[in-house]
Design a protein around this motif. Structure first.
Motif, PDB file in Angstrom:
ATOM      1  N   LYS A  79     -32.180-114.613 -33.590  1.00 25.92           N
ATOM      2  CA  LYS A  79     -30.752-114.351 -33.377  1.00 25.92           C
ATOM      3  C   LYS A  79     -30.585-113.327 -32.264  1.00 25.92           C
ATOM      4  O   LYS A  79     -31.215-112.278 -32.276  1.00 25.92           O
ATOM      5  N   LYS A  80     -29.712-113.638 -31.322  1.00 29.93           N
ATOM      6  CA  LYS A  80     -29.504-112.718 -30.208  1.00 29.93           C
ATOM      7  C   LYS A  80     -28.524-111.612 -30.566  1.00 29.93           C
ATOM      8  O   LYS A  80     -28.549-110.541 -29.993  1.00 29.93           O
ATOM      9  N   MET A  81     -27.635-111.924 -31.518  1.00 25.78           N
ATOM     10  CA  MET A  81     -26.618-110.939 -31.856  1.00 25.78           C
ATOM     11  C   MET A  81     -26.836-110.388 -33.254  1.00 25.78           C
ATOM     12  O   MET A  81     -27.143-111.126 -34.183  1.00 25.78           O
ATOM     13  N   LEU A  82     -26.670-109.089 -33.380  1.00 30.44           N
ATOM     14  CA  LEU A  82     -26.765-108.433 -34.677  1.00 30.44           C
ATOM     15  C   LEU A  82     -25.342-108.070 -35.101  1.00 30.44           C
ATOM     16  O   LEU A  82     -24.697-107.243 -34.452  1.00 30.44           O
ATOM     17  N   PRO A  83     -24.838-108.697 -36.174  1.00 30.64           N
ATOM     18  CA  PRO A  83     -23.483-108.326 -36.606  1.00 30.64           C
ATOM     19  C   PRO A  83     -23.419-106.821 -36.909  1.00 30.64           C
ATOM     20  O   PRO A  83     -24.328-106.280 -37.537  1.00 30.64           O
ATOM     21  N   SER A  84     -22.375-106.164 -36.420  1.00 31.52           N
ATOM     22  CA  SER A  84     -22.277-104.705 -36.580  1.00 31.52           C
ATOM     23  C   SER A  84     -21.773-104.351 -37.985  1.00 31.52           C
ATOM     24  O   SER A  84     -20.739-103.711 -38.149  1.00 31.52           O
TER      25      SER A  84
ATOM     26  N   GLY B 175     -12.890-107.190 -26.824  1.00 30.96           N
ATOM     27  CA  GLY B 175     -13.872-107.156 -27.906  1.00 30.96           C
ATOM     28  C   GLY B 175     -13.189-107.216 -29.255  1.00 30.96           C
ATOM     29  O   GLY B 175     -12.009-107.529 -29.355  1.00 30.96           O
ATOM     30  N   GLY B 176     -13.957-106.886 -30.295  1.00 30.52           N
ATOM     31  CA  GLY B 176     -13.402-106.892 -31.635  1.00 30.52           C
ATOM     32  C   GLY B 176     -12.366-105.802 -31.823  1.00 30.52           C
ATOM     33  O   GLY B 176     -11.422-105.945 -32.599  1.00 30.52           O
ATOM     34  N   GLY B 177     -12.559-104.685 -31.130  1.00 31.73           N
ATOM     35  CA  GLY B 177     -11.652-103.572 -31.366  1.00 31.73           C
ATOM     36  C   GLY B 177     -11.152-102.877 -30.126  1.00 31.73           C
ATOM     37  O   GLY B 177     -10.351-101.947 -30.207  1.00 31.73           O
ATOM     38  N   THR B 178     -11.625-103.275 -28.967  1.00 33.16           N
ATOM     39  CA  THR B 178     -11.203-102.593 -27.757  1.00 33.16           C
ATOM     40  C   THR B 178     -10.904-103.600 -26.653  1.00 33.16           C
ATOM     41  O   THR B 178     -11.410-104.709 -26.656  1.00 33.16           O
ATOM     42  N   PHE B 179     -10.096-103.157 -25.713  1.00 32.35           N
ATOM     43  CA  PHE B 179      -9.680-104.032 -24.631  1.00 32.35           C
ATOM     44  C   PHE B 179      -9.721-103.283 -23.299  1.00 32.35           C
ATOM     45  O   PHE B 179      -9.195-102.177 -23.201  1.00 32.35           O
TER      46      PHE B 179
ATOM     47  N   LYS C 143     -17.698-102.389 -41.904  1.00 29.43           N
ATOM     48  CA  LYS C 143     -17.603-103.215 -40.702  1.00 29.43           C
ATOM     49  C   LYS C 143     -16.738-102.523 -39.657  1.00 29.43           C
ATOM     50  O   LYS C 143     -16.017-101.582 -39.980  1.00 29.43           O
ATOM     51  N   SER C 144     -16.818-102.995 -38.416  1.00 29.06           N
ATOM     52  CA  SER C 144     -15.970-102.496 -37.317  1.00 29.06           C
ATOM     53  C   SER C 144     -15.931-100.968 -37.220  1.00 29.06           C
ATOM     54  O   SER C 144     -14.875-100.405 -36.986  1.00 29.06           O
ATOM     55  N   ILE C 145     -17.074-100.336 -37.392  1.00 30.86           N
ATOM     56  CA  ILE C 145     -17.090 -98.867 -37.369  1.00 30.86           C
ATOM     57  C   ILE C 145     -16.705 -98.318 -36.003  1.00 30.86           C
ATOM     58  O   ILE C 145     -16.216 -97.203 -35.873  1.00 30.86           O
ATOM     59  N   LYS C 146     -16.891 -99.140 -34.971  1.00 33.79           N
ATOM     60  CA  LYS C 146     -16.599 -98.662 -33.609  1.00 33.79           C
ATOM     61  C   LYS C 146     -15.145 -98.206 -33.462  1.00 33.79           C
ATOM     62  O   LYS C 146     -14.843 -97.323 -32.668  1.00 33.79           O
ATOM     63  N   ARG C 147     -14.266 -98.811 -34.258  1.00 36.22           N
ATOM     64  CA  ARG C 147     -12.856 -98.450 -34.154  1.00 36.22           C
ATOM     65  C   ARG C 147     -12.601 -97.014 -34.602  1.00 36.22           C
ATOM     66  O   ARG C 147     -11.573 -96.445 -34.276  1.00 36.22           O
ATOM     67  N   LEU C 148     -13.527 -96.449 -35.379  1.00 37.96           N
ATOM     68  CA  LEU C 148     -13.307 -95.097 -35.885  1.00 37.96           C
ATOM     69  C   LEU C 148     -14.071 -94.046 -35.081  1.00 37.96           C
ATOM     70  O   LEU C 148     -13.950 -92.848 -35.335  1.00 37.96           O
ATOM     71  N   MET C 149     -14.851 -94.490 -34.101  1.00 38.83           N
ATOM     72  CA  MET C 149     -15.643 -93.534 -33.328  1.00 38.83           C
ATOM     73  C   MET C 149     -14.736 -92.504 -32.650  1.00 38.83           C
ATOM     74  O   MET C 149     -13.690 -92.866 -32.102  1.00 38.83           O
ATOM     75  N   GLY C 150     -15.175 -91.257 -32.699  1.00 37.66           N
ATOM     76  CA  GLY C 150     -14.419 -90.199 -32.042  1.00 37.66           C
ATOM     77  C   GLY C 150     -13.308 -89.626 -32.904  1.00 37.66           C
ATOM     78  O   GLY C 150     -12.626 -88.696 -32.519  1.00 37.66           O
ATOM     79  N   GLN C 151     -13.115 -90.209 -34.104  1.00 35.05           N
ATOM     80  CA  GLN C 151     -12.109 -89.662 -35.014  1.00 35.05           C
ATOM     81  C   GLN C 151     -12.797 -88.821 -36.064  1.00 35.05           C
ATOM     82  O   GLN C 151     -13.926 -89.079 -36.443  1.00 35.05           O
ATOM     83  N   ASN C 152     -12.077 -87.818 -36.512  1.00 33.96           N
ATOM     84  CA  ASN C 152     -12.664 -86.920 -37.496  1.00 33.96           C
ATOM     85  C   ASN C 152     -12.446 -87.482 -38.900  1.00 33.96           C
ATOM     86  O   ASN C 152     -11.649 -86.981 -39.663  1.00 33.96           O
ATOM     87  N   VAL C 153     -13.143 -88.568 -39.216  1.00 31.75           N
ATOM     88  CA  VAL C 153     -12.974 -89.210 -40.523  1.00 31.75           C
ATOM     89  C   VAL C 153     -14.347 -89.486 -41.136  1.00 31.75           C
ATOM     90  O   VAL C 153     -15.369 -89.361 -40.487  1.00 31.75           O
ATOM     91  N   GLN C 154     -14.331 -89.835 -42.393  1.00 35.38           N
ATOM     92  CA  GLN C 154     -15.553 -90.203 -43.080  1.00 35.38           C
ATOM     93  C   GLN C 154     -15.318 -91.583 -43.695  1.00 35.38           C
ATOM     94  O   GLN C 154     -14.208 -91.901 -44.084  1.00 35.38           O
ATOM     95  N   VAL C 155     -16.366 -92.385 -43.770  1.00 38.65           N
ATOM     96  CA  VAL C 155     -16.211 -93.658 -44.461  1.00 38.65           C
ATOM     97  C   VAL C 155     -17.086 -93.677 -45.709  1.00 38.65           C
ATOM     98  O   VAL C 155     -18.115 -93.007 -45.775  1.00 38.65           O
ATOM     99  N   ASN C 156     -16.635 -94.414 -46.688  1.00 36.56           N
ATOM    100  CA  ASN C 156     -17.390 -94.516 -47.931  1.00 36.56           C
ATOM    101  C   ASN C 156     -18.355 -95.677 -47.865  1.00 36.56           C
ATOM    102  O   ASN C 156     -18.011 -96.760 -47.415  1.00 36.56           O
TER     103      ASN C 156
END
Lengths: 582, 112
Positions: free
Chosen positions: A33-38, A171-175, A67-80
């Motif tokens: 597989k060339k792509m690794l789902p994020s 992309g999935g979350g950015t343009f 999933k889609s963690i890239k959308r939260l990059m740079g924000q001061n948040v935590q994910v469970n």
């Protein structure tokens, strides 16, 4: 030869890793597989899983999958994730670590350096977070390059005639939209514009909202608080979107989606492409506005563009292609793989940095204006926070600019300097990315000259320094050190934490073959440290200090394989953890 | 201090295309990744002479590097101190600057 630098596309939906091998770009595959789902998850034994398996378990265990963690990059948040919280950097680091291992498996040698791509419109904070994710994963991020730029690098640059190209990257979350000229082996980006919170995920969300609405009207049921049903609806929406790229209608069937008063509810409906295109029409309009802004920034007309490169899976949406055709009058370039070209470009840039001969040289720009605020006039009246641009949008990287300011009153001992990113005349409407104080100024009359220097490096990361002109006294900061939400020390503990998680990964990994024998005592001590550090956020300062001291002692003994020495501090640390957890 | 023309290795009469090609060649040989300082120099040179407008403004507003000491010495240096005679003084008093006399003076200076 130098150590290999890998090129990484860390995407919202999928990630890839590539290298240049014998002059050719190669995407490294994992199980073909060339792509690794994020996707990142933990399975029922607590093991970290990344990629396809995590994506599959998302339907059943959304609470243990991210999933889609890239959308939260740079924000001061935590994910469970399975009852533990992680920063977006840490989750991204898990994906990066997996990619690193895929590369190591293929190359049969350790990898420690990477070029990572980021959306052109990623802000300073988002870029910093990406670099931190690299560090946590044990990767030295030698360069971050913009995704549309990376895609342009893949385009055959040996053109004798200059060509103007538009890169449309959804992309999935950015343009991003970038306008470039390609001539004589040099790719020059003329302008970039975009939206760092808009992507294919938003298209999915429109369909999800539609489905939720449908369930409300037809079955009088609200599925939005049922996480399993939501995960299934999300998957159904994604699939419908993909189907609608090729077909005029998509069938959505989700049997036993949820229960209402003991009765099973089945979802079954047909969604037409026309309906779907209406749902996303506002997004498409705003994307076309972005295209116009990028063209204007490049001082080019649509008729002067020779080529369009489409990047990102979401550009398969037919109405996007239609709208671009209407705008430019020709079809997008077909030879470049929308999913893989970003990773390929990253690999080309990595090879270049590594001193390998490559055909294409890159000149990039910043999509943002950086500046400070000063007292001045805004809409005809005095205003204390007038935005004073220092580095303008679309300046070539690296860029270094200097501006002089003066003190306001006699004997002023310090000045506070705020740095903003944005285009608004009112600094307060822009993003404040940092603030610092120049102290110990000379006791002189008002008008003491302060020189402010902004330097934007090739990664698009800002460095700021200020000095008093008369004395040369300097205060220098990198936005990274002064404003990052994760300090160095914290970064180190995050690194250990993620590394220890990975200790539980399956045994197909490259590293495990020739890893030296680790005594079980040392192994369990390391796990204990990771556990202790996991508690750091919730405990008193005193407890934390005690634990840090113990961790230091344990690490010291562990390094020299002194099992006996470990016994005492490990027991003490165990006691503290037991006490804290009870 | 090198002029942009020297940095890009082009003659001062070079046209847009020549300058662009020279710039691309220099960038290819000095990518931003290998030497940022050098790249910045090349880019700044290119920006200041890339088209007719920028070249005109470069010629008009960029002064050559001046060695002030040399200029002052030159200005203060005269062959021999001419004593001001009463005649010369009268002449100086009566001298007025009008367009034609100024042009004459400047014209004289142009002569080798």
């Amino acid at each position: 030869m130098n150590e290999i630098i890998i090129g990484v596309d860390l995407g919202t939906t999928n990630s890839e890793v590539a290298i240049v091998e014998e002059g050719k770009v190669k995407i490294i595959t994992d199980n073909d597989k060339k792509m690794l789902p994020s996707f990142v998850g933990r399975d029922d034994t607590g093991k970290v899983i990344v990629g396809e398996t995590a994506r599959n378990q998302y339907l059943v265990y959304p609470e243990r999958t991210v999933k889609s963690i890239k959308r939260l990059m740079g924000q001061n948040v935590q994910v469970n994730l399975a009852d533990q919280t992680y920063t977006p950097q840490e989750i991204s680091a898990i994906i990066l670590k997996k990619l690193k291992e895929i590369a190591e498996n293929y190359l049969q040698q350790p990898v420690s350096k990477a070029v990572i791509t980021v959306p052109a419109y990623f802000s300073d904070a988002q870029r910093q977070a990406t670099r931190e994710a690299g560090e946590i994963a044990g990767l030295d991020v030698v360069r971050m390059i913009n995704e549309p730029t990376a895609a342009a690098l893949v385009y055959d640059a040996e053109q004798t005639e200059p060509k103007h190209i538009v890169v449309f990257d959804l992309g999935g979350g950015t343009f991003d939209v970038s306008v470039a000229t390609i001539e004589s082996g040099v790719v020059e980006i003329l302008s970039s514009h975009g939206d760092n919170q808009l992507g294919g995920d938003d298209f999915d969300q429109q369909i999800i909202n539609f489905l939720l609405e449908y369930l409300k009207t037809n079955d009088q049921v609200d599925a939005s608080c049922n996480s399993k049903a939501m995960a299934r609806l999300t998957r159904a929406a994604e699939n419908a979107k993909l189907t609608l790229s090729d077909q005029p209608y998509a069938q959505i069937n989700e049997e036993y989606l949820l229960e209402k008063d003991g009765v099973a509810i089945h979802l079954s409906l047909e969604l037409s492409r026309v309906e779907y295109e209406q749902m996303i029409d506002d997004y498409i309009n705003s994307m076309m506005d972005t295209v116009h802004i990028a063209l204007k920034g490049a001082k080019l007309k649509a008729s002067e563009i020779n080529e369009i490169i489409l990047v990102g899976g979401s550009t398969r949406t037919p109405c996007i292609r239609t709208r671009l055709f209407n705008e430019f009058g020709f079809e997008p370039h077909g030879e470049i793989d929308a999913d893989l070209c970003v990773a390929m470009g990253a690999a080309i840039q990595a090879a270049m940095i590594n001193g390998q001969q490559v055909d294409t040289v890159l000149v990039d720009v910043t999509p943002y204006t950086y500046g400070t605020s000063a007292i001045g006039q805004l809409e005809g009246s005095d205003y204390p926070f007038v935005f004073t641009p220092i580095i303008n949008k679309n300046s070539v990287l690296p860029s270094k600019k200097t501006e002089a300011f003066t003190t306001n009153y006699h004997g002023q001992a310090f000045v506070d300097i705020s740095i903003y990113q944005g285009e608004n005349l009112d600094a307060l409407n822009n993003v404040k990315i940092g603030e610092f104080r120049v102290e110990g100024l000379q006791d002189v009359k008002a008008g003491n000259v302060i020189i402010l220097t902004l330097e934007l490096d090739l990664n698009g990361v800002l460095h700021v320094s200020a000095s008093e002109k008369s004395t040369g006294m300097e205060k220098s900061i990198t936005i990274k050190n002064a404003f990052s939400s994760v300090e160095n020390r914290k970064l180190e503990s995050a690194k250990q934490r993620i590394t220890s998680l990975f200790g539980k990964l399956d045994s197909t990994l490259y590293e495990q073959d020739d890893e030296p024998f680790v005594a079980p005592e040392i192994d369990s001590a390391r796990q204990l440290i990771a556990k202790a550090e996991g508690l750091f956020d919730h405990i008193s300062k005193e407890d934390k200090e005690d634990m840090t001291d113990l961790i230091k002692t344990i690490t010291k003994y562990a390094e020299i394989d002194n099992i006996d020495g470990l016994e005492n501090p490990v027991a003490q640390l165990k006691d503290i953890i037991y006490y804290l957890e009870s | 201090m090198m002029t942009p023309y020297q940095i890009l290795d082009v003659v001062e009469s070079a046209n847009d295309t020549d300058i662009k090609q020279a710039y691309l060649g220099k960038v290819k040989a000095n990518p931003p990744d290998s030497d940022q300082q050098q790249f910045r120099l090349i880019h700044e040179a290119y920006s200041s002479i890339k088209d007719h407008k920028s070249r005109v403004s470069y010629t008009l507003f960029t002064l050559p590097d001046i060695d002030f000491d040399l200029l002052i010495n030159k200005a203060l240096h005269t062959e021999k101190n001419k004593p001001i005679t009463s005649d010369l003084f009268k002449q100086l008093l009566n001298k007025s600057v009008d367009k034609s006399s100024l042009l004459n003076e400047l014209g004289d200076e142009e002569k080798p």
